[in-house]
Design a protein around this motif. Structure first.
Motif, PDB file in Angstrom:
ATOM      1  N   THR A   1       0.843  -1.193   0.000  1.00 33.46           N
ATOM      2  CA  THR A   1       0.000   0.000   0.000  1.00 33.46           C
ATOM      3  C   THR A   1       0.880   1.245   0.000  1.00 33.46           C
ATOM      4  O   THR A   1       1.866   1.317   0.725  1.00 33.46           O
ATOM      5  CB  THR A   1      -0.916   0.024   1.239  1.00 33.46           C
ATOM      6  OG1 THR A   1      -1.648  -1.205   1.288  1.00 33.46           O
ATOM      7  CG2 THR A   1      -1.896   1.182   1.179  1.00 33.46           C
ATOM      8  N   GLY A   2       0.474   2.225  -0.813  1.00 36.07           N
ATOM      9  CA  GLY A   2       1.192   3.486  -0.865  1.00 36.07           C
ATOM     10  C   GLY A   2       0.259   4.648  -0.585  1.00 36.07           C
ATOM     11  O   GLY A   2      -0.936   4.598  -0.904  1.00 36.07           O
ATOM     12  N   PHE A   3       0.803   5.682   0.007  1.00 37.81           N
ATOM     13  CA  PHE A   3       0.067   6.910   0.278  1.00 37.81           C
ATOM     14  C   PHE A   3       0.814   8.022  -0.443  1.00 37.81           C
ATOM     15  O   PHE A   3       2.001   8.248  -0.184  1.00 37.81           O
ATOM     16  CB  PHE A   3       0.008   7.178   1.784  1.00 37.81           C
ATOM     17  CG  PHE A   3      -0.662   6.069   2.540  1.00 37.81           C
ATOM     18  CD1 PHE A   3      -2.030   6.061   2.712  1.00 37.81           C
ATOM     19  CD2 PHE A   3       0.093   5.010   3.051  1.00 37.81           C
ATOM     20  CE1 PHE A   3      -2.652   5.019   3.393  1.00 37.81           C
ATOM     21  CE2 PHE A   3      -0.514   3.971   3.732  1.00 37.81           C
ATOM     22  CZ  PHE A   3      -1.890   3.974   3.901  1.00 37.81           C
ATOM     23  N   MET A   4       0.126   8.690  -1.367  1.00 39.43           N
ATOM     24  CA  MET A   4       0.753   9.717  -2.169  1.00 39.43           C
ATOM     25  C   MET A   4      -0.066  11.000  -2.114  1.00 39.43           C
ATOM     26  O   MET A   4      -1.231  10.978  -1.743  1.00 39.43           O
ATOM     27  CB  MET A   4       0.882   9.259  -3.631  1.00 39.43           C
ATOM     28  CG  MET A   4       1.965   8.223  -3.877  1.00 39.43           C
ATOM     29  SD  MET A   4       1.444   6.524  -3.757  1.00 39.43           S
ATOM     30  CE  MET A   4       0.461   6.264  -5.178  1.00 39.43           C
ATOM     31  N   SER A   5       0.566  12.093  -2.517  1.00 41.97           N
ATOM     32  CA  SER A   5      -0.130  13.374  -2.625  1.00 41.97           C
ATOM     33  C   SER A   5       0.323  14.046  -3.909  1.00 41.97           C
ATOM     34  O   SER A   5       1.362  13.690  -4.479  1.00 41.97           O
ATOM     35  CB  SER A   5       0.154  14.259  -1.402  1.00 41.97           C
ATOM     36  OG  SER A   5       1.544  14.468  -1.255  1.00 41.97           O
ATOM     37  N   GLY A   6      -0.472  14.996  -4.359  1.00 44.95           N
ATOM     38  CA  GLY A   6      -0.134  15.681  -5.600  1.00 44.95           C
ATOM     39  C   GLY A   6      -0.630  17.112  -5.614  1.00 44.95           C
ATOM     40  O   GLY A   6      -1.559  17.479  -4.874  1.00 44.95           O
ATOM     41  N   LYS A   7       0.008  17.909  -6.459  1.00 45.48           N
ATOM     42  CA  LYS A   7      -0.356  19.314  -6.638  1.00 45.48           C
ATOM     43  C   LYS A   7      -0.360  19.624  -8.128  1.00 45.48           C
ATOM     44  O   LYS A   7       0.533  19.167  -8.858  1.00 45.48           O
ATOM     45  CB  LYS A   7       0.635  20.231  -5.925  1.00 45.48           C
ATOM     46  CG  LYS A   7       0.637  20.061  -4.422  1.00 45.48           C
ATOM     47  CD  LYS A   7       1.625  21.003  -3.756  1.00 45.48           C
ATOM     48  CE  LYS A   7       1.553  20.818  -2.242  1.00 45.48           C
ATOM     49  NZ  LYS A   7       2.400  21.799  -1.558  1.00 45.48           N
ATOM     50  N   LEU A   8      -1.345  20.404  -8.561  1.00 48.01           N
ATOM     51  CA  LEU A   8      -1.449  20.810  -9.963  1.00 48.01           C
ATOM     52  C   LEU A   8      -1.262  22.313 -10.063  1.00 48.01           C
ATOM     53  O   LEU A   8      -1.954  23.082  -9.373  1.00 48.01           O
ATOM     54  CB  LEU A   8      -2.814  20.406 -10.540  1.00 48.01           C
ATOM     55  CG  LEU A   8      -3.010  20.703 -12.026  1.00 48.01           C
ATOM     56  CD1 LEU A   8      -2.096  19.819 -12.874  1.00 48.01           C
ATOM     57  CD2 LEU A   8      -4.471  20.495 -12.416  1.00 48.01           C
ATOM     58  N   PHE A   9      -0.319  22.727 -10.920  1.00 45.30           N
ATOM     59  CA  PHE A   9       0.029  24.131 -11.077  1.00 45.30           C
ATOM     60  C   PHE A   9      -0.158  24.582 -12.520  1.00 45.30           C
ATOM     61  O   PHE A   9       0.105  23.818 -13.452  1.00 45.30           O
ATOM     62  CB  PHE A   9       1.516  24.359 -10.730  1.00 45.30           C
ATOM     63  CG  PHE A   9       1.874  24.046  -9.313  1.00 45.30           C
ATOM     64  CD1 PHE A   9       1.768  25.005  -8.322  1.00 45.30           C
ATOM     65  CD2 PHE A   9       2.341  22.781  -8.967  1.00 45.30           C
ATOM     66  CE1 PHE A   9       2.126  24.712  -7.010  1.00 45.30           C
ATOM     67  CE2 PHE A   9       2.697  22.479  -7.673  1.00 45.30           C
ATOM     68  CZ  PHE A   9       2.590  23.447  -6.691  1.00 45.30           C
TER      69      PHE A   9
END
Length: 157
Positions: free
Chosen positions: A125-133
């Motif tokens: 299991t992985g926990f990721m985050s992201g941002k869009l610019f």
């Protein structure tokens, strides 16, 4: 990153060549990214991140030039998944189990970069985050995801 990159990194104690990782990920990227004119632009081994660039036309918009939310989500999901491919040893597939997207302002047709980060990765299991610019650096959306990490046969646990 594939098993060969992981083996080299483990044996030498050094990180794999970022340009080789980027080239490999772009060569193997799924076809839907072509629709969004998306490609991997950078990986940062110290931040455990992956940056992807996109060029979104009005074909993917509603209300004249506002990108439909599913495409915003797809850009964020792609960046987060590619971060796992680039930084989690032995990962051959990433299956999203849950995703939360926050739309901070309208994302309008144009150039974007999405940055995906590995927050924590376990065996499966992985926990990721992201941002869009936007191209000029405005943050338009963020995401977090929980994903199943599928390891290649013989990949590290």
């Amino acid at each position: 990153m594939d098993a060969a990159d992981n083996q080299t990194a483990n044996e030498t104690g050094s990180l794999p060549d970022s340009s080789a990782v980027i080239e490999r990920m772009n060569a193997m990227r799924p076809g839907f990214l072509d629709l969004l004119c998306g490609h991997v632009a950078a990986v940062d081994h110290h931040e455990a991140s992956c940056t992807m660039h996109f060029e979104i036309s009005r074909d993917y918009c509603h209300s004249v030039d506002i990108i439909q939310g599913g495409f915003v989500t797809a850009m964020l999901d792609a960046a987060m998944s590619h971060a796992a491919f680039a930084h989690v040893p032995g990962v051959s597939n990433v299956a999203t189990l849950e995703i939360k997207v926050s739309f901070l302002e309208p994302s309008r047709a144009g150039r974007y970069h999405a940055v995906g980060f590995i927050d924590r990765a376990g065996r499966s299991t992985g926990f990721m985050s992201g941002k869009l610019f936007t191209a000029d650096g405005r943050l338009t959306a963020t995401a977090t995801t929980t994903a199943r990490l599928v390891r290649a046969q013989g990949g590290e646990a």
